[in-house]
Design a protein around this motif. Sequence first.
Motif, PDB file in Angstrom:
ATOM      1  N   ASP A 124      -6.307   8.682   1.461  1.00  0.00           N
ATOM      2  CA  ASP A 124      -6.558   8.199   0.095  1.00  0.00           C
ATOM      3  C   ASP A 124      -7.786   7.292   0.053  1.00  0.00           C
ATOM      4  O   ASP A 124      -8.637   7.403  -0.848  1.00  0.00           O
ATOM      5  CB  ASP A 124      -5.341   7.434  -0.428  1.00  0.00           C
ATOM      6  N   ALA A 125      -7.885   6.410   1.021  1.00  0.00           N
ATOM      7  CA  ALA A 125      -9.015   5.476   1.038  1.00  0.00           C
ATOM      8  C   ALA A 125     -10.336   6.208   1.260  1.00  0.00           C
ATOM      9  O   ALA A 125     -11.346   5.904   0.609  1.00  0.00           O
ATOM     10  CB  ALA A 125      -8.809   4.429   2.135  1.00  0.00           C
ATOM     11  N   GLU A 155      -3.880  -2.459  -0.999  1.00  0.00           N
ATOM     12  CA  GLU A 155      -4.181  -3.597  -0.127  1.00  0.00           C
ATOM     13  C   GLU A 155      -5.225  -4.474  -0.814  1.00  0.00           C
ATOM     14  O   GLU A 155      -6.371  -4.060  -1.016  1.00  0.00           O
ATOM     15  CB  GLU A 155      -4.711  -3.110   1.219  1.00  0.00           C
ATOM     16  N   ALA A 163      -1.996  12.958  -0.343  1.00  0.00           N
ATOM     17  CA  ALA A 163      -2.352  12.395   0.951  1.00  0.00           C
ATOM     18  C   ALA A 163      -1.219  12.550   1.959  1.00  0.00           C
ATOM     19  O   ALA A 163      -1.460  12.812   3.148  1.00  0.00           O
ATOM     20  CB  ALA A 163      -2.733  10.925   0.806  1.00  0.00           C
ATOM     21  N   ASP A 172       0.132   5.928   7.946  1.00  0.00           N
ATOM     22  CA  ASP A 172      -1.178   5.275   7.958  1.00  0.00           C
ATOM     23  C   ASP A 172      -2.303   6.296   7.778  1.00  0.00           C
ATOM     24  O   ASP A 172      -3.324   6.003   7.135  1.00  0.00           O
ATOM     25  CB  ASP A 172      -1.372   4.494   9.254  1.00  0.00           C
ATOM     26  N   PRO A 178       0.825  -1.207   0.000  1.00  0.00           N
ATOM     27  CA  PRO A 178       0.000   0.000   0.000  1.00  0.00           C
ATOM     28  C   PRO A 178       0.861   1.259   0.000  1.00  0.00           C
ATOM     29  O   PRO A 178       1.823   1.366   0.767  1.00  0.00           O
ATOM     30  CB  PRO A 178      -0.808  -0.135   1.299  1.00  0.00           C
ATOM     31  N   THR A 179       0.521   2.177  -0.858  1.00  0.00           N
ATOM     32  CA  THR A 179       1.303   3.405  -1.011  1.00  0.00           C
ATOM     33  C   THR A 179       0.359   4.594  -1.089  1.00  0.00           C
ATOM     34  O   THR A 179      -0.610   4.585  -1.848  1.00  0.00           O
ATOM     35  CB  THR A 179       2.158   3.356  -2.293  1.00  0.00           C
ATOM     36  N   ALA A 180       0.662   5.635  -0.330  1.00  0.00           N
ATOM     37  CA  ALA A 180      -0.174   6.829  -0.320  1.00  0.00           C
ATOM     38  C   ALA A 180       0.248   7.783  -1.425  1.00  0.00           C
ATOM     39  O   ALA A 180       1.412   7.824  -1.835  1.00  0.00           O
ATOM     40  CB  ALA A 180      -0.084   7.523   1.028  1.00  0.00           C
ATOM     41  N   SER A 181      -0.700   8.583  -1.899  1.00  0.00           N
ATOM     42  CA  SER A 181      -0.407   9.586  -2.909  1.00  0.00           C
ATOM     43  C   SER A 181       0.338  10.764  -2.290  1.00  0.00           C
ATOM     44  O   SER A 181       0.347  10.959  -1.067  1.00  0.00           O
ATOM     45  CB  SER A 181      -1.718  10.096  -3.517  1.00  0.00           C
ATOM     46  N   ILE A 183      -9.786   1.244   0.318  1.00  0.00           N
ATOM     47  CA  ILE A 183      -8.586   0.568   0.834  1.00  0.00           C
ATOM     48  C   ILE A 183      -7.875  -0.185  -0.284  1.00  0.00           C
ATOM     49  O   ILE A 183      -6.641  -0.157  -0.393  1.00  0.00           O
ATOM     50  CB  ILE A 183      -8.975  -0.377   1.988  1.00  0.00           C
ATOM     51  N   THR A 234      -5.488   1.752  -2.344  1.00  0.00           N
ATOM     52  CA  THR A 234      -4.161   2.048  -1.794  1.00  0.00           C
ATOM     53  C   THR A 234      -3.160   0.927  -2.079  1.00  0.00           C
ATOM     54  O   THR A 234      -1.963   1.082  -1.817  1.00  0.00           O
ATOM     55  CB  THR A 234      -4.236   2.264  -0.268  1.00  0.00           C
ATOM     56  N   LEU A 243      -2.542   6.894   4.062  1.00  0.00           N
ATOM     57  CA  LEU A 243      -3.281   5.822   3.399  1.00  0.00           C
ATOM     58  C   LEU A 243      -4.780   5.953   3.676  1.00  0.00           C
ATOM     59  O   LEU A 243      -5.616   5.756   2.784  1.00  0.00           O
ATOM     60  CB  LEU A 243      -2.780   4.459   3.869  1.00  0.00           C
TER      61      LEU A 243
END
Length: 426
Positions: free
Chosen positions: A409-410, A357, A15, A403, A9-12, A352, A355, A406
């Motif tokens: 973004d979700a 996952e 984010a 977290d 999982p990687t955040a933008s 989720i 991201t 993430l």
Amino acid sequence: MTAAAQTVPTASGRALADAATVVRWCDELAAVSQDDGRITRVYLSPEHARANAVVDGWMRDAGLETWQDAAGNLHGRVAGATPDAPVLLLGSHLDTVVDAGRYDGVVGVLMAIRTVARVTAAGPLPVALEVVAFSDEEGTRFGKALLGSSAVAGVWDEGWWDLEDGDGVTLRDAFTAFGLDPERVGEAAVRPERLVGYLEAHIEQGPWLERAGQALGVVTSIASARRFAVEAVGEARHAGGTPYERRHDALLTAAEAALAVERICRAEQHVGTVGTMTVEPGAVNVVPGLARFSVDLRGEFDEGRDRVWETIVAAFDEIAARRGVTVTPTEVHRAPAVFCAPRLTAAVRAGIVATGETDPAELFSRAGHDAMSLGLVTDVAMLFLRNPDGISHHPDEFVSEDDVALGLDALAVAVERVADDLAARS
């Protein structure tokens, strides 16, 4: 990619920047406390007013129109594409327990603000978005949880006005001192027919996401709960002169009852807690004649919770009869289990998955949330964020900035999914 490989999982970038802001805001709100050196922020207090003022500024900076409702909850809104657009609520709470952590409730409010600013940057959505910062989820001051969200859900109980805080101030008098009119509390209620639903992001208050090695989780339901004030009345007598067979010890009765709560709940896979206990007369050389204690009982289903309570009551009766003490429980809170709506949980799950996952964890929330009140009038769903070691209601409570990113973004994808689904049905 091999079959065993997994996407991390990687955040933008957006984010990550917003997460840094959210964490900084959490730190700033931690300073809004009635106690030096620890976080305590309760309903209708000067700190409640200060927190609302601070968050109001952040909402307005993010482009939200703001107001405080008739129960002291803070709202921020971005209109939809049409004047009659239905409303999607997002939020959590700003109040705390005594000596709290800085993320419980707060992080969900602040994530909602940044999410609304993000998803409306290119223009309004088919839904109006409204962030609600609830004023009293914990029930710390008056002993009744979910006061703020109960007002918004339109289920305010007139019997609550006589509730008193530790200084003997009634809820009615506190309302007036805060500048609110008790006669107008009904104006805080939303119009259910205008709602699309309610989404709440919250730290997990347990260790399950950490055990699963996942940053985010989909909440399937929220605990069914009952709370009781229990009084054990025995007989106060001289500690030296009263033999054991003549004693009616209220403290030992309460202690044995507390152990029975733990024993029964462990066996029945429920959660029972005795969180408070007081004794009178409280002298070192007097057999205690009176003990008061609390019981907090939670389960996934109402029926199981009630069955376990009956087992606990039977144990109390046996202990009381054996020790010659009267044990009387009085119910002070009851909340039914709330099951999250499939269409909204699907949106959270999609967020989720976006991201990276592939198989999001699903969790039953053993803690209560404002979504329980909103679930009485609209569909609800929740997004949980990993909380290392699961500790909460404690200064060591934590959620990492990564977290939070993430989660942002979700949550943005979930909001957009709800809006898209509404547009497709229109």
